[in-house]
Structure formats: structure tokens, C-alpha cells
Design a protein around this motif. Structure first.
Motif, PDB file in Angstrom:
ATOM      1  N   ARG A 280     -10.957  36.962  19.315  1.00 60.70           N
ATOM      2  CA  ARG A 280     -10.943  35.557  18.921  1.00 60.70           C
ATOM      3  C   ARG A 280     -11.759  35.265  17.661  1.00 60.70           C
ATOM      4  O   ARG A 280     -11.769  34.144  17.178  1.00 60.70           O
ATOM      5  N   THR A 281     -12.483  36.266  17.165  1.00 58.36           N
ATOM      6  CA  THR A 281     -13.285  35.995  15.967  1.00 58.36           C
ATOM      7  C   THR A 281     -12.695  36.730  14.766  1.00 58.36           C
ATOM      8  O   THR A 281     -11.966  37.704  14.916  1.00 58.36           O
ATOM      9  N   GLN A 282     -13.050  36.210  13.588  1.00 58.54           N
ATOM     10  CA  GLN A 282     -12.584  36.822  12.348  1.00 58.54           C
ATOM     11  C   GLN A 282     -13.119  38.259  12.233  1.00 58.54           C
ATOM     12  O   GLN A 282     -12.409  39.149  11.792  1.00 58.54           O
ATOM     13  N   ARG A 285     -10.945  40.554  14.253  1.00 55.79           N
ATOM     14  CA  ARG A 285      -9.647  40.755  13.607  1.00 55.79           C
ATOM     15  C   ARG A 285      -9.786  41.745  12.452  1.00 55.79           C
ATOM     16  O   ARG A 285      -8.983  42.651  12.288  1.00 55.79           O
ATOM     17  N   HIS A 286     -10.858  41.591  11.657  1.00 60.12           N
ATOM     18  CA  HIS A 286     -11.064  42.482  10.523  1.00 60.12           C
ATOM     19  C   HIS A 286     -11.341  43.908  10.991  1.00 60.12           C
ATOM     20  O   HIS A 286     -10.909  44.875  10.373  1.00 60.12           O
ATOM     21  N   MET A 288     -10.149  45.311  13.714  1.00 56.13           N
ATOM     22  CA  MET A 288      -8.855  45.887  14.095  1.00 56.13           C
ATOM     23  C   MET A 288      -8.066  46.282  12.841  1.00 56.13           C
ATOM     24  O   MET A 288      -7.400  47.318  12.818  1.00 56.13           O
ATOM     25  N   ALA A 289      -8.146  45.449  11.806  1.00 58.36           N
ATOM     26  CA  ALA A 289      -7.399  45.718  10.579  1.00 58.36           C
ATOM     27  C   ALA A 289      -7.905  46.993   9.911  1.00 58.36           C
ATOM     28  O   ALA A 289      -7.116  47.841   9.489  1.00 58.36           O
ATOM     29  N   GLY A 291      -9.345  49.435  11.341  1.00 62.33           N
ATOM     30  CA  GLY A 291      -8.917  50.555  12.183  1.00 62.33           C
ATOM     31  C   GLY A 291      -7.449  50.894  11.970  1.00 62.33           C
ATOM     32  O   GLY A 291      -7.052  52.049  12.049  1.00 62.33           O
ATOM     33  N   GLY A 292      -6.640  49.875  11.700  1.00 58.96           N
ATOM     34  CA  GLY A 292      -5.198  50.104  11.547  1.00 58.96           C
ATOM     35  C   GLY A 292      -4.843  50.668  10.191  1.00 58.96           C
ATOM     36  O   GLY A 292      -4.059  51.599  10.086  1.00 58.96           O
ATOM     37  N   ALA A 297      -6.674  46.615   4.548  1.00 54.39           N
ATOM     38  CA  ALA A 297      -7.795  45.718   4.808  1.00 54.39           C
ATOM     39  C   ALA A 297      -8.577  45.480   3.520  1.00 54.39           C
ATOM     40  O   ALA A 297      -8.939  44.345   3.192  1.00 54.39           O
ATOM     41  N   ILE A 302     -11.156  42.383   2.653  1.00 50.17           N
ATOM     42  CA  ILE A 302     -12.132  42.663   3.709  1.00 50.17           C
ATOM     43  C   ILE A 302     -13.111  43.718   3.208  1.00 50.17           C
ATOM     44  O   ILE A 302     -12.712  44.707   2.591  1.00 50.17           O
ATOM     45  N   GLY A 360      -7.525  51.634  15.686  1.00 52.42           N
ATOM     46  CA  GLY A 360      -6.589  50.523  15.622  1.00 52.42           C
ATOM     47  C   GLY A 360      -5.997  50.070  16.937  1.00 52.42           C
ATOM     48  O   GLY A 360      -5.356  49.034  17.003  1.00 52.42           O
TER      49      GLY A 360
ATOM     50  N   CYS B  94      -1.028  46.258   8.105  1.00 56.84           N
ATOM     51  CA  CYS B  94      -1.669  46.932   9.237  1.00 56.84           C
ATOM     52  C   CYS B  94      -0.650  47.025  10.365  1.00 56.84           C
ATOM     53  O   CYS B  94      -0.258  46.013  10.935  1.00 56.84           O
ATOM     54  N   ASN B  96      -0.904  47.998  13.325  1.00 56.77           N
ATOM     55  CA  ASN B  96      -1.349  47.646  14.675  1.00 56.77           C
ATOM     56  C   ASN B  96      -1.516  46.135  14.852  1.00 56.77           C
ATOM     57  O   ASN B  96      -1.794  45.672  15.950  1.00 56.77           O
ATOM     58  N   LEU B  97      -1.344  45.383  13.769  1.00 55.08           N
ATOM     59  CA  LEU B  97      -1.444  43.921  13.898  1.00 55.08           C
ATOM     60  C   LEU B  97      -0.042  43.323  13.860  1.00 55.08           C
ATOM     61  O   LEU B  97       0.902  43.955  13.395  1.00 55.08           O
ATOM     62  N   LEU B 105      -4.163  38.078   6.975  1.00 60.54           N
ATOM     63  CA  LEU B 105      -5.278  39.022   6.926  1.00 60.54           C
ATOM     64  C   LEU B 105      -6.223  38.718   5.759  1.00 60.54           C
ATOM     65  O   LEU B 105      -5.799  38.580   4.626  1.00 60.54           O
ATOM     66  N   GLU B 108      -8.013  34.304   7.282  1.00 60.87           N
ATOM     67  CA  GLU B 108      -7.699  33.694   8.571  1.00 60.87           C
ATOM     68  C   GLU B 108      -8.122  32.227   8.617  1.00 60.87           C
ATOM     69  O   GLU B 108      -9.123  31.837   8.028  1.00 60.87           O
ATOM     70  N   LEU B 110      -9.688  29.211  10.602  1.00 61.66           N
ATOM     71  CA  LEU B 110     -10.670  29.114  11.680  1.00 61.66           C
ATOM     72  C   LEU B 110     -10.757  27.685  12.203  1.00 61.66           C
ATOM     73  O   LEU B 110     -10.535  26.726  11.465  1.00 61.66           O
ATOM     74  N   GLY B 113     -15.171  27.867  14.029  1.00 66.56           N
ATOM     75  CA  GLY B 113     -15.669  29.216  13.799  1.00 66.56           C
ATOM     76  C   GLY B 113     -14.853  30.308  14.460  1.00 66.56           C
ATOM     77  O   GLY B 113     -15.171  31.483  14.321  1.00 66.56           O
ATOM     78  N   LEU B 114     -13.808  29.929  15.196  1.00 63.28           N
ATOM     79  CA  LEU B 114     -12.987  30.937  15.872  1.00 63.28           C
ATOM     80  C   LEU B 114     -11.593  30.945  15.261  1.00 63.28           C
ATOM     81  O   LEU B 114     -11.170  29.971  14.640  1.00 63.28           O
ATOM     82  N   LEU B 115     -10.881  32.061  15.458  1.00 63.12           N
ATOM     83  CA  LEU B 115      -9.532  32.170  14.927  1.00 63.12           C
ATOM     84  C   LEU B 115      -8.645  31.073  15.498  1.00 63.12           C
ATOM     85  O   LEU B 115      -8.655  30.822  16.697  1.00 63.12           O
TER      86      LEU B 115
END
Lengths: 425, 263
Positions: A280-282, A285-286, A288-289, A291-292, A297, A302, A360, B94, B96-97, B105, B108, B110, B113-115
Motif C-alpha cells: 500500500r505504500t510507494q 511498490r518501488h 517490487m519494481a 525486484g522485477g 525502475a 526510482i 520480484g 516491470c 511482475n507489476l 511507476l 504514483e 497518493l 500518503g498511501l497509494l
């Protein structure tokens, strides 16, 4: 909504069409077929192991005291597996996470022995754990050494730090009551029910939220089944654990052991917090990106180095928390705290749960599922005892050798699933 | 047509790597709402020119004007702040996304403060719909499960999402089959129809004749010709421009006369 919008949205039919339960099931089947098994293998492994051990020795294995034991035995490995998950998601590894846990536990124990208040001892131990993780992260992200090599070196040097801290005392007992109670202590039956109520409410809220945001892709029936299943399981387990599980003799003397072990809410809080961070946080997400696809990224703006550095710091912190569980399990620390197979089991737990070693792909929940599988094996095998399965050879299933072989095979099976699913995709 | 001012205007761009001069007094214009094809043989300087526009390489001399204003692009950040986006051949997605997560990417949305997942999902869907994308069934699919054409679509839509004024596509159809190529070309056309200045780098002459409004042909670091695509423009003309820098009375003057002309 105007006609044009409706027509336009029809292009994304899968997002906007309400789905029935049957659709969801066939979607899941298609996903499994394409090799994306997720947590399925670990769930099946748990069911299979419980069935085998329950059949082999129901009197000892299927007891409430063994259920509570199992939770305690699994807890430290689960927490360290959660720690390792964050670097595995980047396609990195931390071979020194076990000793990070050991050092953090020992720092706490020595501070407590010096008479520091608990919160100060915990704070300094957390800082040390973060520092160790950040050191690894710096070497990996800024200096550019592969994490395997950095953490192999740290595996040795952190072990050295641990030996220096413990000195010649050999074993350092932990006297703090809250720390001792973390693994082994139990909530009162009333608080246990309160925990179940709070947990189920939060679960229901999160399910409802997912459903509301899904444009019908998550049917109400699925939500009800999930919630009903969770409620039934939680209530059944709580009913069992709220029974007095002291031995018969102890019961006669008035000993009462009941309630949900503290480790359950402790693990659940970590699970929820870290899952939240990851999904749920930026930052999550970054992570995971990176890692992928690190290059993608980087081009998206990023700061890849910063993500790597902080992921190792985070891994250190969580491993440090795992160290408190290790210390609490035996109420002491010694040169073997976090040593031996601790790290291997933690990485194994994450992978068995479905987290990929290639980065990822993975969830925090996987660490819990995999940790339970790897705790079940040493918990259940000794209860099987001496047997001759095919009438040919006698095998002592309680021996350490068999335990290690089984754990190894489980890990091998899980990583085969991971590798094969990548091949298939 | 010529009364339209170019949105991006490069004049007299020179660029050398050591002793090798890669770009020689290059003039290059991009018009809003038009597809400008950039063609040329390997080593003609297309990639270098694009990287100069993107701010990856600094130019040695020359002027860049955006919307008539003189600008200086010192890095990729400057370029994207102006609204110039480049979709590279390797797409940089990516796997995996999912589609939404890739489109947003690094930028994002917000809330507290959350996605803000649902707002991003809606915006992604709106953007794809505005481009009349009909090939994506779900924006919640992982990119891993998408075809090459769908991936290209996602990469282009990501550039559109940021209200880009100029989008440069580096051989977007090079790795695609026939049907998927057609889809991507339709998307390229839709982009221009929305008022975006599109630069299409391609080696496929048929596809250029089909979709481009203008062609800039590069030959040995110079712009050999900057022509409008009309019904009389042929494949042969383009191929000659690429291979010899000249076709009929358009293109570079032969070496003997070069001094005379530049003087």
C-alpha cells in the motif's frame, strides 16, 4: 454514465464485468495451470504433513499443547523469513540474517543484564540490527559487491561479534518477564476472544474494501466464504486453545495453561504491518519494481541504490526482532543463538511459501506459511518414532538426520516449483 | 500546413564523440498532431539525435526551441518536464507489476500518503480508452502475461498519461507480428490525432507511408531531406534517401557541389 463511456469501458471487460464465484475459481485454475502456483504448494504441504503426523501418532500430535508448541517453535523462523523476504524480493540474499538476529538478541540480553529498562534495551538492539543491515546494504548498493559474497563475509564477522558479546559467559539468561512471555506465554481466554473479534473485524473490513474497489471482479460470495472460513477456523482454534492444556498431573495440582499464545498476535501484527508496507505504500511498490526490473525502475526515476540500501536495513531490523523471539524461546542467549540452521530455515520458509529467489515475486504471508511447514517437520517427525515403512529397513524418524533430509527435500521441492513456473512462463 | 509552427524545433545541432562528428548541422522539426518519421541507415545518427533530444547526450552546438521558446535540455529530467517522452525499444516495463502499476511507476498517486489504487486504475483506463485501445482486456493483468503488442501499447500509454507534448517511439514495431503491428500503428495515429507530436523511428517503409505525415531522412549525420508524405511519395524515394541521401531533386547535393551550396 453516458453511452460512450459504457462503450469505452467495455474494452476492459475483465475489470468491469461482475464475476460469479465460478469465474473466480476458473480464473484461479487457469493461473495454477500457467505455473503460477503462489502459496498453494505450502498450503498443501501443511495439510499433508498434518494428515501424516496426525495419522502416525494422533495422541501426541493432535493435542492442543502440541498446537501451542508448534506456534512457538515456528515463530522465530517465521519472523526471520519475513526479514529475508524483503531482500529476496530484490533478487538479493542475506546469509547473515540469522547472526543479525543473534547479535540483536545478545545486545538486548547484555543490556538487560546491566539493568537497563526493557524499552531501552530493545531500542539499542533494534539500532544495532538496522546498522548491521545497512552495512550490508551499503556494500551491496554503493560498493557493488554481490549480496551473496557480502553476507557470506558477514556470516563470519557477525558470528564473531556474537561470540565477543557473549564472551566466556557461555549462556546469558534473560530475566525480563515480557521477553520470556513472548514465546511461551498466553493471552487470557477473555483476551483471546477479544483478539479473535478484533482480528476478524479487521479482516472483514479489508475484504469489504477490496470488494468495493474491484468493480465487481470480487464477488460477494467469495468474500463471505473467505470471512466464514476465517471465522470458523479462528473460533475453533480459540475454543481448543482456551481449554486447559496442562498435563493431567499438573492439572490435579491446579496448574492452568490456556489461551492463545502471545506469538500469534505478535506474528499477526508483523504480518499486517509489513504487508501494508509492501502493497500500500510507494516504497513497497518501488521495491517490487526494482525486484522485477531494476533498469525499468531506474528509468522511471526510482533511486534503485536507495531501495537496495534500505531493504537491507529493513531486513536487519526485522531479523533483529526475530532475535527477540529466538531469545524468548529458550529464555537465554548463547553463541548458537541464530546460528546453525536458523538462516537456512528462514530462507527455506520464504521460498517454500512461494517467494521467488529470483526477485520480484513474493508476499510476507509466504514466510508464515513456509515457516509453519518447516516447523511441522521437526515437530511431527519425532512423534512418528521408529518405524519400518516398507517392511524393509528400520528408520528412526526422530533422528536429526531424517529431520534435516525432510526439510531439505521440502526446500528442494519448493524451489523446483519456482524454477519450473518460470520456465513455463 | 506550413503555417503550423513546429512544437519542437532543432536547428544546426552538432555533436561529436571525440574525433567522430556524429551529427552535422542537423535541423529537425516535430509538429503537434503529426507523425514525423525519422529514417536512416544504421549509424546515420538517428539514435544520437534522439538521445540529444532526451537529454541523455549534451549537444556541442545548435539551438533547441520548444513551443517557439529557446530551451536547453541538460538531462532526462529537463526533457520530461517539457513534455518529451521517449519509448525505447526495450520498453522498460516491470513484468511482475500490472498494467496500472507500470503506467504510474515512479509517479504514483497518493492519498493520505498511501497509494491511491482506484484513482490510478481509473486514470489508466481512461487514458487507454482515449487512445481507443481495444487489445487490453484488463488493466490488472501482470505485464508478464501480455503479448509484445500489448506491452508496446502499455509503454506508449504510459508516455501519454503524463500529458506529453512530444512522444518519440524507437522502432515500436520491430519485434511484432503483422496483426500487432497494425494495432500499434493505429495507436500511433490516434496519438497524433490527439494533438501529440509523434516521432516514429522505423526501418519499415510501408509502415511509414501508411502512418507518417512527414519524413526526415538522415544520411551520414546530416538530414538529407525533410519532406511531406503525399500520395506520390514512394517507397523507392525513401530507400534512395536512406542509401544515398538523395532521390531525384530532393536530398543532399553531391560532394562536388557541396561547398558551393553551403557557402
Amino acid at each position: 454514465m453516458t453511452d460512450t463511456t459504457t462503450e469505452v469501458l467495455a474494452d476492459f471487460a475483465l475489470d468491469t464485468t461482475a464475476k460469479s464465484l465460478g469465474d473466480v475459481v476458473s480464473d484461479a485454475k487457469a493461473r495454477f495451470k500457467s505455473g503460477n502456483l503462489g502459496s498453494l504448494p505450502s498450503v498443501l504441504a501443511i495439510i499433508t504433513l498434518v494428515a501424516i503426523f496426525g495419522y502416525a501418532n494422533p495422541d501426541a500430535f493432535l493435542t492442543t499443547s502440541n498446537l501451542a508448541n508448534l506456534m512457538g517453535q515456528a515463530s522465530a523462523v517465521i519472523v526471520i523469513a519475513m526479514a529475508v523476504t524483503f531482500v529476496l524480493l530484490l533478487g538479493e540474499i542475506d546469509l547473515a540474517a540469522g547472526f543479525t538476529a543473534g547479535v540483536a538478541a545478545t545486545v538486548m540480553a547484555t543490556r538487560l543484564a546491566d539493568g537497563w529498562p526493557l524499552w531501552q534495551a530493545l531500542a539499542i538492539s533494534a539500532l544495532v540490527a538496522i546498522a548491521l543491515g545497512m552495512f550490508t546494504g551499503y556494500m551491496v548498493a554503493k560498493v557493488g559487491i554481490p549480496s551473496f559474497v557480502v553476507t557470506l563475509a558477514n556470516f563470519l564477522s557477525f558470528q564473531g561479534i556474537l561470540l565477543l558479546l557473549v564472551k566466556d559467559k557461555g549462556t546469558l539468561r534473560v530475566q525480563s518477564t515480557p521477553v520470556k512471555a513472548l514465546v511461551g506465554g498466553n493471552l487470557s481466554p477473555t483476551l483471546s476472544w477479544l483478539l479473535v473479534a478484533v482480528g476478524l473485524t479487521l479482516f472483514a473490513w479489508s475484504l469489504w474494501r477490496t470488494m468495493a474497489n474491484s468493480y465487481g471482479a470480487v464477488p460477494r460470495s467469495l468474500v463471505l466464504i473467505k470471512l466464514g472460513g476465517a471465522a470458523a477456523a479462528a473460533i475453533m482454534v480459540t475454543l481448543l486453545l482456551n481449554e486447559n492444556r496442562a498435563f493431567e498431573k499438573a492439572k490435579e495440582q491446579g496448574t492452568v495453561i490456556d489461551g492463545i499464545p502471545y506469538v500469534v498476535p505478535a506474528i499477526m501484527v508483523l504480518l499486517v504491518l509489513l504487508t501494508f508496507l509492501l502493497t500500500r505504500t510507494q516504497y513497497g511498490r518501488h521495491l517490487m519494481a526494482v525486484g522485477g526490473n531494476p533498469e525499468a525502475a531506474r528509468r522511471a526515476g526510482i533511486n534503485v541504490q536507495r531501495i537496495r540500501l534500505t531493504a537491507f536495513g529493513l531486513c536487519g531490523l526485522i531479523a533483529g526482532i526475530g532475535g527477540i523471539f529466538l531469545a524468548s524461546f529458550v529464555d537465554s542467549v548463547d553463541p548458537n543463538t541464530g546460528a546453525n540452521d536458523t538462516l537456512l530455515l528462514a530462507v527455506g520458509a520464504a521460498v517454500i511459501g512461494g517467494t521467488s529467489l529470483f526477485g520480484g515475486k513474493g508476499r510476507v504471508l509466504n514466510a508464515v506459511l513456509g515457516g509453519i511447514v518447516l516447523a511441522l517437520i521437526p515437530n511431527g517427525l519425532p512423534l512418528v518414532g521408529q518405524r519400518s515403512p516398507f517392511g524393509i529397513i528400520d528408520i528412526d524418524f526422530s533422528s536429526s538426520g531424517v529431520k534435516f533430509i525432510c526439510a531439505g527435500l521440502a526446500l528442494l521441492a519448493a524451489s523446483s516449483v519456482d524454477a519450473l513456473s518460470r520456465k513455463g512462463a | 500546413m506550413s503555417n503550423d509552427k513546429p512544437i519542437l524545433e532543432l536547428q544546426g545541432i552538432n555533436k561529436s564523440f571525440g574525433p567522430v562528428q556524429v551529427l552535422r548541422a542537423v535541423d529537425f522539426n516535430v509538429y503537434a498532431g503529426k507523425v514525423t518519421a525519422l529514417i536512416g541507415d544504421n549509424g546515420a545518427g538517428k539514435s544520437t539525435l534522439v538521445k540529444c533530444i532526451a537529454g541523455v547526450h549534451p549537444t556541442d552546438s545548435g539551438e533547441v526551441r520548444f513551443n517557439g521558446q529557446s530551451v536547453s535540455i541538460h538531462g532526462p529530467k529537463d526533457a520530461s518536464e517539457l513534455g518529451i517522452e521517449i519509448v525505447y525499444q526495450d520498453l522498460a516495463l516491470c513484468e511482475n507489476l500490472d498494467v496500472v502499476q507500470n503506467m504510474f511507476l515512479g509517479r504514483e498517486r497518493l492519498k493520505h500518503g498511501l497509494l491511491d489504487g482506484s484513482s490510478m486504475e481509473q486514470a489508466a483506463r481512461d487514458t487507454l480508452a482515449s487512445l481507443s485501445v481495444r487489445t487490453l482486456k484488463s488493466v490488472r493483468q501482470q505485464v508478464m502475461s501480455l503479448s509484445g503488442g500489448q506491452r508496446q501499447t502499455v509503454a506508449i500509454a504510459r508516455a501519454v498519461l503524463w500529458n506529453s507534448k512530444v512522444i518519440i517511439l524507437d522502432e515500436p514495431t520491430a519485434a511484432l507480428g503483422v496483426a500487432q503491428t497494425a494495432q500499434v500503428l493505429e495507436l500511433v495515429r490516434n496519438l497524433a490525432n490527439q494533438g501529440v507530436g509523434v516521432v516514429l523511428i522505423s526501418h519499415n517503409m510501408n509502415e511509414i507511408l501508411q502512418v507518417a505525415d512527414r519524413v526526415s531522412a538522415m544520411y551520414l549525420g546530416q538530414v538529407a531531406a525533410d519532406i511531406e508524405v503525399t500520395e506520390s511519395t514512394t517507397r523507392e524515394t525513401l530507400v534512395e534517401l536512406i542509401t544515398s541521401g538523395r532521390s531525384g531533386d530532393v536530398g543532399l547535393i553531391t560532394n562536388d557541389a557541396e561547398e558551393e551550396v553551403t557557402a
